[in-house]
Design an enzyme around this catalytic site. Structure first.
Site, PDB file in Angstrom:
ATOM      1  N   GLY A   7       3.380 -51.922 -75.810  1.00 58.59           N
ATOM      2  CA  GLY A   7       1.917 -51.940 -75.752  1.00 58.59           C
ATOM      3  C   GLY A   7       1.355 -50.532 -75.888  1.00 58.59           C
ATOM      4  O   GLY A   7       2.053 -49.602 -76.304  1.00 58.59           O
ATOM      5  N   ASN A   8       0.090 -50.371 -75.551  1.00 57.10           N
ATOM      6  CA  ASN A   8      -0.541 -49.052 -75.577  1.00 57.10           C
ATOM      7  C   ASN A   8      -1.540 -48.962 -74.431  1.00 57.10           C
ATOM      8  O   ASN A   8      -1.708 -49.906 -73.659  1.00 57.10           O
ATOM      9  CB  ASN A   8      -1.191 -48.785 -76.937  1.00 57.10           C
ATOM     10  CG  ASN A   8      -2.226 -49.834 -77.301  1.00 57.10           C
ATOM     11  OD1 ASN A   8      -3.219 -50.008 -76.600  1.00 57.10           O
ATOM     12  ND2 ASN A   8      -1.994 -50.530 -78.409  1.00 57.10           N
ATOM     13  N   TYR A   9      -2.225 -47.833 -74.333  1.00 55.29           N
ATOM     14  CA  TYR A   9      -3.071 -47.547 -73.178  1.00 55.29           C
ATOM     15  C   TYR A   9      -4.517 -48.024 -73.320  1.00 55.29           C
ATOM     16  O   TYR A   9      -5.352 -47.705 -72.477  1.00 55.29           O
ATOM     17  CB  TYR A   9      -3.087 -46.041 -72.906  1.00 55.29           C
ATOM     18  CG  TYR A   9      -1.741 -45.479 -72.497  1.00 55.29           C
ATOM     19  CD1 TYR A   9      -1.115 -45.891 -71.319  1.00 55.29           C
ATOM     20  CD2 TYR A   9      -1.099 -44.523 -73.281  1.00 55.29           C
ATOM     21  CE1 TYR A   9       0.107 -45.378 -70.935  1.00 55.29           C
ATOM     22  CE2 TYR A   9       0.127 -43.995 -72.909  1.00 55.29           C
ATOM     23  CZ  TYR A   9       0.729 -44.421 -71.736  1.00 55.29           C
ATOM     24  OH  TYR A   9       1.942 -43.903 -71.361  1.00 55.29           O
ATOM     25  N   SER A  10      -4.837 -48.772 -74.352  1.00 55.41           N
ATOM     26  CA  SER A  10      -6.231 -49.188 -74.547  1.00 55.41           C
ATOM     27  C   SER A  10      -6.712 -50.042 -73.374  1.00 55.41           C
ATOM     28  O   SER A  10      -6.042 -50.988 -72.967  1.00 55.41           O
ATOM     29  CB  SER A  10      -6.372 -49.987 -75.846  1.00 55.41           C
ATOM     30  OG  SER A  10      -7.674 -50.504 -75.965  1.00 55.41           O
ATOM     31  N   ALA A  52      -6.865 -51.586 -80.425  1.00 56.97           N
ATOM     32  CA  ALA A  52      -5.706 -50.731 -80.683  1.00 56.97           C
ATOM     33  C   ALA A  52      -4.521 -51.653 -80.965  1.00 56.97           C
ATOM     34  O   ALA A  52      -3.789 -52.049 -80.064  1.00 56.97           O
ATOM     35  CB  ALA A  52      -5.435 -49.831 -79.482  1.00 56.97           C
TER      36      ALA A  52
END
Length: 396
Positions: free
Chosen positions: A207-210, A275
């Site tokens: 995943g990512n930090y969005s 994102a």
């Protein structure tokens, strides 16, 4: 402003004297004003003065008489086209942020269906205090509009930021808001927001930090301006407020692509704020992967490029807005992406800018189109959303 119904809340500040000027200015513009004042507010300006200006009784207490007659905060919340609290003290701002409904003004605020504007007024140290700034951030996150105080000489004779904005400026803010409130009426807008999670096994993902905050702010801004919004959201801990927002929850990039490809052809515009993962595991394990050796090698495959795919099917008259989060050669990369993906304009972020990017309540953007580059200052994401939608509305 003609015909607009305004609830004006007045609290216990020396700046309450400006409320008389504000009331008169609103009425001269054709608005109908109902004043709700706190008990402390009456120490600074009398209800008789305010009632004479509005030709309406001033509301202050829940019960105006002892015969069972009471003032309905619910009815006021349904009646108004907007509520403005000017001046708003630190105490009232704190109560609003935390739902402490111990007076008529706060219960009216909590019942308000219309947009709420807050004009703080207090000494500079009170305004700068972390608790006050936190409460203002909370109010912004609820969708309230904060009219920043001006700097100058205060009642304490200190000089700094804390003076309630002048009545003519507050009226200008309201006029601009109502002018924008229908500039997207009848438009259908698809917005993607948040991260995507790409499964590795039943308990792990890439995943990512969005946080989704920017996309959700855009959805609220579009809806408040009359648009019918389809919000395609990755996994986030956020809620929508405006009834014109239809939220579709997805998890992975492929789900987000399918939802966007389904809804964009019927839309007037798409805003691709999510994102989205560029890669996803080639194989997803059916059960949890155990630690059996030192190395775990994941083979990844590209996900579908949602922006490029929508850019290919964009019809004449449709608008498409993209986002670019860069770490170097920002303008060069944004300009290339603008052309490749058939965007009308692109919103550029740089991770070099403090207070911008993931997990922040603020953002600093540059809007890039085929003709010009327009930089903006660091702002709360709600205000950034307004800047972006101003640019989109201009295209229509």
């Amino acid at each position: 402003m003609k015909g607009k119904k305004i609830v004006l809340g007045i609290t216990g500040s020396i700046a309450a004297y400006k409320a008389a000027v504000l009331t008169r200015a609103l009425i001269k513009k054709g608005a109908e004003v109902q004043i709700v004042i706190t008990p402390a507010g009456k120490e600074f300006i009398t209800p008789i003065t305010l009632s004479a200006l509005t030709s309406k009784p001033v509301v202050s207490e829940f019960f105006s008489q002892r015969d069972g007659t009471w003032n309905s905060h619910v009815d006021l919340g349904l009646w108004a086209d907007a509520m403005i609290i000017a001046p708003a003290t630190a105490s009232t701002i704190g109560k609003m942020a935390n739902g402490i409904a111990d007076n008529m003004l706060i219960t009216t605020y909590l019942s308000m269906k219309a947009p709420v504007f807050v004009a703080p007024a207090m000494d500079l140290d009170m305004f700068a205090h972390l608790s006050t700034q936190h409460n203002l951030d909370v109010l912004r996150s609820y969708g309230n509009h904060i009219i920043e105080p001006a700097a100058g000489e205060l009642a304490s004779h200190l000089i700094g930021k804390g003076r309630m904005e002048e009545p003519e400026k507050i009226v200008e803010v309201l006029e601009n808001f109502f002018a924008k409130s229908e500039d997207l009426k009848g438009k259908k807008i698809v917005i993607t927001a948040g991260p995507t999670y790409e499964k590795i096994d039943p308990v792990r993902f890439i995943g990512n930090y969005s946080s989704g905050k920017m996309g959700y702010a855009l959805a609220e801004e579009c809806a408040s301006r009359g648009a019918e919004v389809t919000l395609i959201s990755g996994p986030v801990d956020l809620k929508t407020v405006h009834p014109n927002i239809c939220r579709i929850d997805v998890e992975g990039a492929e789900e987000m692509y399918q939802a966007a490809a389904t809804h964009f052809p019927k839309a007037d515009a798409g805003i691709l704020c999510a994102a989205v993962a560029d890669f996803t595991p080639e194989c997803v394990a059916d059960s949890k992967i155990k630690r059996e050796k030192d190395d775990l090698i994941l083979k990844l495959k590209p996900t579908r490029d949602i922006a490029a795919e929508l850019g290919k099917i964009k019809k004449n008259g449709q608008k498409l807005v993209g986002f670019a989060l860069e770490t170097d050669h920002e303008l060069e990369h944004a300009a290339g992406k603008l052309k490749r993906k058939n965007f009308d304009f692109i919103v550029l972020n740089s991770l070099k800018d403090k207070g911008a990017g993931f997990r922040c309540d603020t953002n600093k953007i540059t809007i890039v189109d085929a003709e010009k580059v327009t930089p903006f200052e660091l702002k709360p994401k709600t205000q950034v959303a307004a800047d972006i939608i101003d640019s989109l509305a201009a295209l229509f």
